[in-house]
Enzyme design. Sequence first.
Site, PDB file in Angstrom:
ATOM      1  CE  LYS A 195      -3.580   2.386   2.601  1.00  0.00           C
ATOM      2  NZ  LYS A 195      -4.554   2.324   3.685  1.00  0.00           N
ATOM      3  CE  LYS A 248      -6.055   1.922  -0.466  1.00  0.00           C
ATOM      4  NZ  LYS A 248      -6.504   2.008   0.889  1.00  0.00           N
TER       5      LYS A 248
HETATM    6  C1  PBG Z   1      -7.588   3.218   5.610  1.00  0.00           C
HETATM    7  C2  PBG Z   1      -7.835   3.115   4.164  1.00  0.00           C
HETATM    8  C3  PBG Z   1      -7.651   4.083   3.158  1.00  0.00           C
HETATM    9  C4  PBG Z   1      -8.173   3.533   1.985  1.00  0.00           C
HETATM   10  C5  PBG Z   1      -8.609   2.249   2.294  1.00  0.00           C
HETATM   11  N1  PBG Z   1      -8.368   2.003   3.633  1.00  0.00           N
HETATM   12  C6  PBG Z   1      -7.154   5.473   3.224  1.00  0.00           C
HETATM   13  C7  PBG Z   1      -5.798   5.791   3.636  1.00  0.00           C
HETATM   14  O1  PBG Z   1      -4.917   4.951   3.806  1.00  0.00           O
HETATM   15  O2  PBG Z   1      -5.598   6.989   3.847  1.00  0.00           O
HETATM   16  C8  PBG Z   1      -8.266   4.221   0.650  1.00  0.00           C
HETATM   17  C9  PBG Z   1      -9.342   3.753  -0.265  1.00  0.00           C
HETATM   18  C10 PBG Z   1      -9.667   4.648  -1.394  1.00  0.00           C
HETATM   19  O3  PBG Z   1      -9.017   5.695  -1.633  1.00  0.00           O
HETATM   20  O4  PBG Z   1     -10.637   4.329  -2.099  1.00  0.00           O
HETATM   21  N2  PBG Z   1      -6.302   3.152   6.046  1.00  0.00           N
END
Ligand code: PBG
Length: 327
Positions: A195, A248
Amino acid sequence: MEFPIVRPRRLRQNASMRTLVRETDLRAQDFIYPLFVTQGENVKNEIPSMPGVYQMSVDHILREGEACLQLGIPAVLLFGLPASKDEKGSSAYDANEVLQKAVFVLKRAYPELLVITDVCLCEYTNHGHCGLISEGDVNNDSTLPLLAQVALSHAQAGADIVAPSDMMDGRVAAIRQALDVHHYDHISIMSYAVKYASAFYGPFRDAAGSAPQFGDRRSYQMDPANVREASKEIEQDLLEGADLVMVKPALSYLDVIRAVKEMTTVPVATYNVSGEYSMVKAAAQKGWIDEKSVALEMLLSMKRAGADIILTYFAKDAALWLKEEKS
Ligand code: PBG
Protein backbone atom coordinates in the site's frame (compact mmCIF):
# COMPACT_ATOMS: atom_id res chain seq x y z
CA MET A 1 7.73 -14.65 -41.41
CA GLU A 2 6.53 -11.16 -41.94
CA PHE A 3 4.00 -9.04 -43.81
CA PRO A 4 2.20 -9.80 -46.10
CA ILE A 5 2.19 -13.42 -44.83
CA VAL A 6 1.67 -12.26 -41.26
CA ARG A 7 -1.46 -10.12 -40.85
CA PRO A 8 -2.47 -9.59 -37.20
CA ARG A 9 -5.68 -7.95 -38.39
CA ARG A 10 -7.01 -11.38 -39.50
CA LEU A 11 -7.83 -12.14 -35.88
CA ARG A 12 -9.57 -8.79 -35.32
CA GLN A 13 -12.04 -9.01 -38.21
CA ASN A 14 -15.25 -9.36 -36.23
CA ALA A 15 -16.59 -9.67 -32.71
CA SER A 16 -16.65 -13.49 -32.73
CA MET A 17 -13.04 -13.71 -33.79
CA ARG A 18 -12.00 -11.15 -31.20
CA THR A 19 -13.88 -13.05 -28.50
CA LEU A 20 -12.21 -16.32 -29.52
CA VAL A 21 -8.71 -14.93 -29.09
CA ARG A 22 -9.32 -12.65 -26.10
CA GLU A 23 -6.69 -13.20 -23.41
CA THR A 24 -8.35 -11.51 -20.46
CA ASP A 25 -11.90 -11.67 -19.26
CA LEU A 26 -13.47 -9.26 -16.79
CA ARG A 27 -16.28 -10.81 -14.72
CA ALA A 28 -18.66 -9.65 -12.00
CA GLN A 29 -17.26 -12.37 -9.74
CA ASP A 30 -13.88 -10.64 -9.79
CA PHE A 31 -15.26 -7.63 -7.93
CA ILE A 32 -15.47 -6.56 -4.31
CA TYR A 33 -17.79 -3.60 -3.61
CA PRO A 34 -16.66 -1.14 -0.89
CA LEU A 35 -19.37 0.32 1.36
CA PHE A 36 -19.33 3.06 4.01
CA VAL A 37 -21.52 2.32 7.03
CA THR A 38 -22.82 5.28 9.00
CA GLN A 39 -24.98 5.92 12.08
CA GLY A 40 -28.78 6.21 12.11
CA GLU A 41 -31.62 4.81 10.08
CA ASN A 42 -32.65 5.45 6.49
CA VAL A 43 -29.52 7.53 5.95
CA LYS A 44 -28.01 7.66 2.48
CA ASN A 45 -25.67 10.62 1.96
CA GLU A 46 -23.87 10.97 -1.31
CA ILE A 47 -20.15 11.77 -0.96
CA PRO A 48 -19.63 15.00 -2.94
CA SER A 49 -16.23 13.99 -4.30
CA MET A 50 -17.46 10.48 -5.21
CA PRO A 51 -20.73 10.71 -7.18
CA GLY A 52 -22.72 7.48 -6.89
CA VAL A 53 -21.01 6.48 -3.60
CA TYR A 54 -22.86 6.97 -0.32
CA GLN A 55 -22.44 6.83 3.42
CA MET A 56 -25.31 4.52 4.38
CA SER A 57 -27.01 3.36 7.54
CA VAL A 58 -27.22 -0.36 8.19
CA ASP A 59 -30.70 -0.74 6.59
CA HIS A 60 -29.40 0.60 3.27
CA ILE A 61 -26.25 -1.49 3.54
CA LEU A 62 -28.48 -4.57 3.65
CA ARG A 63 -30.07 -3.59 0.34
CA GLU A 64 -26.63 -3.15 -1.18
CA GLY A 65 -25.72 -6.67 -0.10
CA GLU A 66 -28.75 -8.03 -1.89
CA ALA A 67 -28.00 -5.96 -5.01
CA CYS A 68 -24.45 -7.35 -5.13
CA LEU A 69 -25.65 -10.94 -4.98
CA GLN A 70 -28.18 -10.29 -7.72
CA LEU A 71 -25.45 -8.88 -9.92
CA GLY A 72 -23.07 -11.76 -9.27
CA ILE A 73 -20.68 -9.74 -7.09
CA PRO A 74 -19.54 -12.14 -4.38
CA ALA A 75 -18.19 -9.78 -1.72
CA VAL A 76 -18.44 -6.39 -0.03
CA LEU A 77 -15.75 -4.49 1.89
CA LEU A 78 -17.04 -2.49 4.84
CA PHE A 79 -15.71 0.74 6.36
CA GLY A 80 -17.31 2.20 9.49
CA LEU A 81 -18.03 5.79 10.50
CA PRO A 82 -18.14 5.59 14.30
CA ALA A 83 -20.23 7.66 16.71
CA SER A 84 -17.09 8.85 18.51
CA LYS A 85 -13.35 9.07 18.06
CA ASP A 86 -10.49 9.16 20.57
CA GLU A 87 -6.69 8.99 20.77
CA LYS A 88 -6.65 5.20 20.62
CA GLY A 89 -9.49 4.56 18.19
CA SER A 90 -11.38 2.55 20.84
CA SER A 91 -14.65 2.61 18.90
CA ALA A 92 -12.96 0.43 16.25
CA TYR A 93 -13.44 -2.66 18.43
CA ASP A 94 -16.78 -1.72 19.98
CA ALA A 95 -19.18 -4.61 19.36
CA ASN A 96 -22.09 -2.15 19.33
CA GLU A 97 -20.64 0.08 16.61
CA VAL A 98 -22.30 0.31 13.18
CA LEU A 99 -19.56 -1.61 11.41
CA GLN A 100 -20.01 -4.67 13.61
CA LYS A 101 -23.81 -4.35 13.33
CA ALA A 102 -23.63 -4.15 9.56
CA VAL A 103 -21.46 -7.28 9.40
CA PHE A 104 -23.89 -9.15 11.62
CA VAL A 105 -27.09 -8.26 9.76
CA LEU A 106 -25.52 -8.81 6.34
CA LYS A 107 -24.33 -12.30 7.26
CA ARG A 108 -27.67 -13.15 8.88
CA ALA A 109 -29.62 -12.03 5.79
CA TYR A 110 -27.21 -13.24 3.10
CA PRO A 111 -24.93 -15.99 4.42
CA GLU A 112 -23.51 -16.58 0.94
CA LEU A 113 -22.33 -12.97 0.58
CA LEU A 114 -18.69 -12.64 1.62
CA VAL A 115 -18.27 -9.85 4.11
CA ILE A 116 -14.80 -8.33 4.32
CA THR A 117 -13.87 -5.65 6.84
CA ASP A 118 -11.19 -2.99 6.64
CA VAL A 119 -9.04 -3.23 9.75
CA CYS A 120 -7.51 0.14 10.55
CA LEU A 121 -7.68 2.89 13.16
CA CYS A 122 -7.73 6.01 10.98
CA GLU A 123 -11.52 6.34 10.88
CA TYR A 124 -11.60 5.91 14.67
CA THR A 125 -8.76 8.09 15.95
CA ASN A 126 -9.24 11.81 16.56
CA HIS A 127 -5.87 12.49 14.90
CA GLY A 128 -6.77 10.47 11.80
CA HIS A 129 -3.63 8.33 11.80
CA CYS A 130 -3.68 4.55 11.35
CA GLY A 131 -2.00 3.82 14.69
CA LEU A 132 -1.17 5.20 18.13
CA ILE A 133 0.81 8.41 18.28
CA SER A 134 3.90 8.74 20.40
CA GLU A 135 6.48 11.49 20.10
CA GLY A 136 4.83 12.90 17.01
CA ASP A 137 4.89 9.69 14.97
CA VAL A 138 2.80 6.56 14.62
CA ASN A 139 4.15 3.94 16.99
CA ASN A 140 4.30 0.49 15.46
CA ASP A 141 4.39 -2.07 18.24
CA SER A 142 1.86 -0.50 20.59
CA THR A 143 -0.62 -0.38 17.68
CA LEU A 144 -0.46 -4.12 17.01
CA PRO A 145 -2.60 -5.35 19.94
CA LEU A 146 -5.27 -2.79 19.03
CA LEU A 147 -5.39 -3.94 15.42
CA ALA A 148 -5.66 -7.53 16.63
CA GLN A 149 -8.54 -6.55 18.88
CA VAL A 150 -10.29 -4.78 15.98
CA ALA A 151 -9.91 -7.79 13.69
CA LEU A 152 -11.19 -10.08 16.43
CA SER A 153 -14.29 -7.92 16.95
CA HIS A 154 -14.98 -8.11 13.21
CA ALA A 155 -14.62 -11.89 13.25
CA GLN A 156 -16.93 -12.10 16.24
CA ALA A 157 -19.52 -10.06 14.32
CA GLY A 158 -19.29 -12.62 11.52
CA ALA A 159 -16.77 -11.28 8.98
CA ASP A 160 -15.42 -13.86 6.53
CA ILE A 161 -12.22 -11.99 5.75
CA VAL A 162 -10.41 -9.24 7.65
CA ALA A 163 -8.33 -6.79 5.64
CA PRO A 164 -5.69 -4.82 7.55
CA SER A 165 -4.87 -1.55 5.75
CA ASP A 166 -2.79 0.21 8.43
CA MET A 167 0.71 -0.75 7.16
CA MET A 168 2.19 -1.45 10.61
CA ASP A 169 4.99 -4.03 10.52
CA GLY A 170 3.95 -7.34 12.04
CA ARG A 171 0.23 -6.71 12.01
CA VAL A 172 -0.68 -9.81 10.01
CA ALA A 173 1.04 -12.02 12.59
CA ALA A 174 -0.61 -10.18 15.47
CA ILE A 175 -4.05 -10.54 13.87
CA ARG A 176 -3.52 -14.19 12.92
CA GLN A 177 -2.51 -15.04 16.46
CA ALA A 178 -5.48 -13.23 18.05
CA LEU A 179 -7.92 -14.90 15.67
CA ASP A 180 -6.45 -18.36 16.20
CA VAL A 181 -6.39 -18.11 20.00
CA HIS A 182 -10.10 -17.28 19.91
CA HIS A 183 -10.94 -20.17 17.54
CA TYR A 184 -11.29 -18.04 14.43
CA ASP A 185 -8.62 -19.98 12.57
CA HIS A 186 -11.03 -20.31 9.61
CA ILE A 187 -11.21 -16.53 9.08
CA SER A 188 -8.99 -15.33 6.22
CA ILE A 189 -6.68 -12.34 6.16
CA MET A 190 -6.50 -10.21 3.04
CA SER A 191 -3.47 -8.04 3.64
CA TYR A 192 -3.12 -4.60 2.11
CA ALA A 193 0.47 -5.79 1.79
CA VAL A 194 1.62 -3.31 -0.82
CA LYS A 195 0.00 0.00 0.00
CA TYR A 196 1.54 3.21 -1.23
CA ALA A 197 1.38 6.68 0.31
CA SER A 198 -0.84 7.94 -2.48
CA ALA A 199 -2.63 11.17 -3.33
CA PHE A 200 -5.29 9.02 -5.01
CA TYR A 201 -6.89 8.38 -1.57
CA GLY A 202 -8.08 12.00 -1.34
CA PRO A 203 -11.82 11.49 -1.96
CA PHE A 204 -11.90 8.42 0.34
CA ARG A 205 -10.75 10.52 3.26
CA ASP A 206 -13.86 12.70 2.76
CA ALA A 207 -15.99 9.57 2.57
CA ALA A 208 -14.53 7.95 5.67
CA GLY A 209 -13.67 11.10 7.61
CA SER A 210 -10.13 9.78 8.02
CA ALA A 211 -7.77 12.52 6.85
CA PRO A 212 -4.70 12.80 9.12
CA GLN A 213 -4.96 15.94 11.27
CA PHE A 214 -1.18 16.52 11.12
CA GLY A 215 1.58 15.29 8.85
CA ASP A 216 1.03 12.52 6.34
CA ARG A 217 1.26 8.73 6.12
CA ARG A 218 4.69 8.48 4.55
CA SER A 219 6.34 7.00 7.64
CA TYR A 220 4.17 3.89 7.28
CA GLN A 221 2.76 3.65 3.74
CA MET A 222 5.16 2.82 0.91
CA ASP A 223 7.10 5.24 -1.28
CA PRO A 224 5.48 5.30 -4.77
CA ALA A 225 8.97 5.14 -6.28
CA ASN A 226 9.59 1.59 -5.07
CA VAL A 227 8.72 -1.75 -6.64
CA ARG A 228 11.36 -4.14 -5.24
CA GLU A 229 10.15 -3.17 -1.79
CA ALA A 230 6.78 -4.65 -2.76
CA SER A 231 8.41 -8.10 -2.82
CA LYS A 232 9.71 -7.59 0.69
CA GLU A 233 6.25 -6.62 2.00
CA ILE A 234 4.61 -9.58 0.27
CA GLU A 235 7.19 -12.08 1.54
CA GLN A 236 6.80 -10.80 5.07
CA ASP A 237 2.99 -10.86 5.04
CA LEU A 238 2.88 -14.37 3.60
CA LEU A 239 5.26 -15.58 6.31
CA GLU A 240 2.95 -14.02 8.88
CA GLY A 241 -0.06 -15.84 7.47
CA ALA A 242 -1.77 -13.63 4.89
CA ASP A 243 -4.18 -15.64 2.71
CA LEU A 244 -4.65 -13.00 0.02
CA VAL A 245 -2.54 -9.95 -0.79
CA MET A 246 -3.43 -6.58 -2.20
CA VAL A 247 -1.73 -3.89 -4.22
CA LYS A 248 -3.12 -0.40 -3.71
CA PRO A 249 -3.74 1.87 -5.60
CA ALA A 250 -4.24 0.06 -8.89
CA LEU A 251 -4.06 2.26 -11.94
CA SER A 252 -0.65 3.87 -11.48
CA TYR A 253 0.73 0.61 -10.09
CA LEU A 254 0.00 -1.95 -12.83
CA ASP A 255 3.70 -2.83 -12.95
CA VAL A 256 3.59 -3.60 -9.23
CA ILE A 257 0.55 -5.86 -9.70
CA ARG A 258 2.48 -7.77 -12.37
CA ALA A 259 5.56 -8.08 -10.16
CA VAL A 260 3.49 -9.32 -7.22
CA LYS A 261 1.60 -11.79 -9.41
CA GLU A 262 4.85 -13.31 -10.60
CA MET A 263 6.29 -13.80 -7.14
CA THR A 264 3.37 -15.42 -5.35
CA THR A 265 0.86 -18.23 -5.62
CA VAL A 266 -1.81 -16.63 -3.40
CA PRO A 267 -4.67 -14.63 -4.95
CA VAL A 268 -3.73 -11.07 -5.80
CA ALA A 269 -6.23 -8.29 -5.25
CA THR A 270 -5.93 -4.67 -6.26
CA TYR A 271 -7.82 -1.61 -5.05
CA ASN A 272 -9.18 0.73 -7.73
CA VAL A 273 -9.16 3.58 -5.22
CA SER A 274 -11.34 6.63 -4.73
CA GLY A 275 -9.22 9.09 -6.75
CA GLU A 276 -9.18 6.73 -9.73
CA TYR A 277 -12.97 6.54 -9.54
CA SER A 278 -13.57 10.26 -9.05
CA MET A 279 -11.39 11.26 -12.01
CA VAL A 280 -13.49 9.13 -14.33
CA LYS A 281 -16.74 10.45 -12.84
CA ALA A 282 -15.66 14.08 -13.11
CA ALA A 283 -14.44 13.82 -16.70
CA ALA A 284 -17.58 11.89 -17.69
CA GLN A 285 -19.82 14.52 -16.10
CA LYS A 286 -18.10 17.12 -18.24
CA GLY A 287 -18.71 15.00 -21.31
CA TRP A 288 -14.99 14.63 -21.91
CA ILE A 289 -14.85 10.83 -21.79
CA ASP A 290 -17.29 7.93 -21.97
CA GLU A 291 -17.64 6.64 -18.41
CA LYS A 292 -18.57 3.07 -19.22
CA SER A 293 -15.83 2.43 -21.78
CA VAL A 294 -13.14 4.12 -19.73
CA ALA A 295 -14.10 2.37 -16.50
CA LEU A 296 -14.23 -1.06 -18.13
CA GLU A 297 -10.90 -0.46 -19.87
CA MET A 298 -9.28 0.51 -16.57
CA LEU A 299 -10.67 -2.54 -14.78
CA LEU A 300 -9.57 -4.78 -17.63
CA SER A 301 -6.05 -3.38 -17.42
CA MET A 302 -5.89 -4.35 -13.75
CA LYS A 303 -6.98 -7.89 -14.56
CA ARG A 304 -4.49 -8.06 -17.45
CA ALA A 305 -1.71 -6.84 -15.17
CA GLY A 306 -2.38 -9.89 -12.99
CA ALA A 307 -5.07 -9.00 -10.47
CA ASP A 308 -7.39 -11.88 -9.64
CA ILE A 309 -9.69 -9.65 -7.60
CA ILE A 310 -10.57 -5.95 -7.98
CA LEU A 311 -11.97 -3.78 -5.21
CA THR A 312 -13.89 -1.06 -6.99
CA TYR A 313 -16.61 1.55 -6.50
CA PHE A 314 -17.59 0.71 -10.10
CA ALA A 315 -18.47 -2.88 -9.12
CA LYS A 316 -22.25 -2.63 -9.48
CA ASP A 317 -22.17 -0.50 -12.64
CA ALA A 318 -19.46 -2.64 -14.19
CA ALA A 319 -21.38 -5.83 -13.44
CA LEU A 320 -24.42 -4.34 -15.20
CA TRP A 321 -22.37 -3.13 -18.16
CA LEU A 322 -20.78 -6.57 -18.56
CA LYS A 323 -24.22 -8.17 -18.51
CA GLU A 324 -25.47 -5.77 -21.19
CA GLU A 325 -22.45 -6.56 -23.37
CA LYS A 326 -23.16 -10.27 -23.17
CA SER A 327 -26.87 -10.00 -24.02
C1 PBG B 1 -7.59 3.22 5.61
C2 PBG B 1 -7.83 3.11 4.16
C3 PBG B 1 -7.65 4.08 3.16
C4 PBG B 1 -8.17 3.53 1.99
C5 PBG B 1 -8.61 2.25 2.29
N1 PBG B 1 -8.37 2.00 3.63
C6 PBG B 1 -7.15 5.47 3.22
C7 PBG B 1 -5.80 5.79 3.64
O1 PBG B 1 -4.92 4.95 3.81
O2 PBG B 1 -5.60 6.99 3.85
C8 PBG B 1 -8.27 4.22 0.65
C9 PBG B 1 -9.34 3.75 -0.27
C10 PBG B 1 -9.67 4.65 -1.39
O3 PBG B 1 -9.02 5.70 -1.63
O4 PBG B 1 -10.64 4.33 -2.10
N2 PBG B 1 -6.30 3.15 6.05
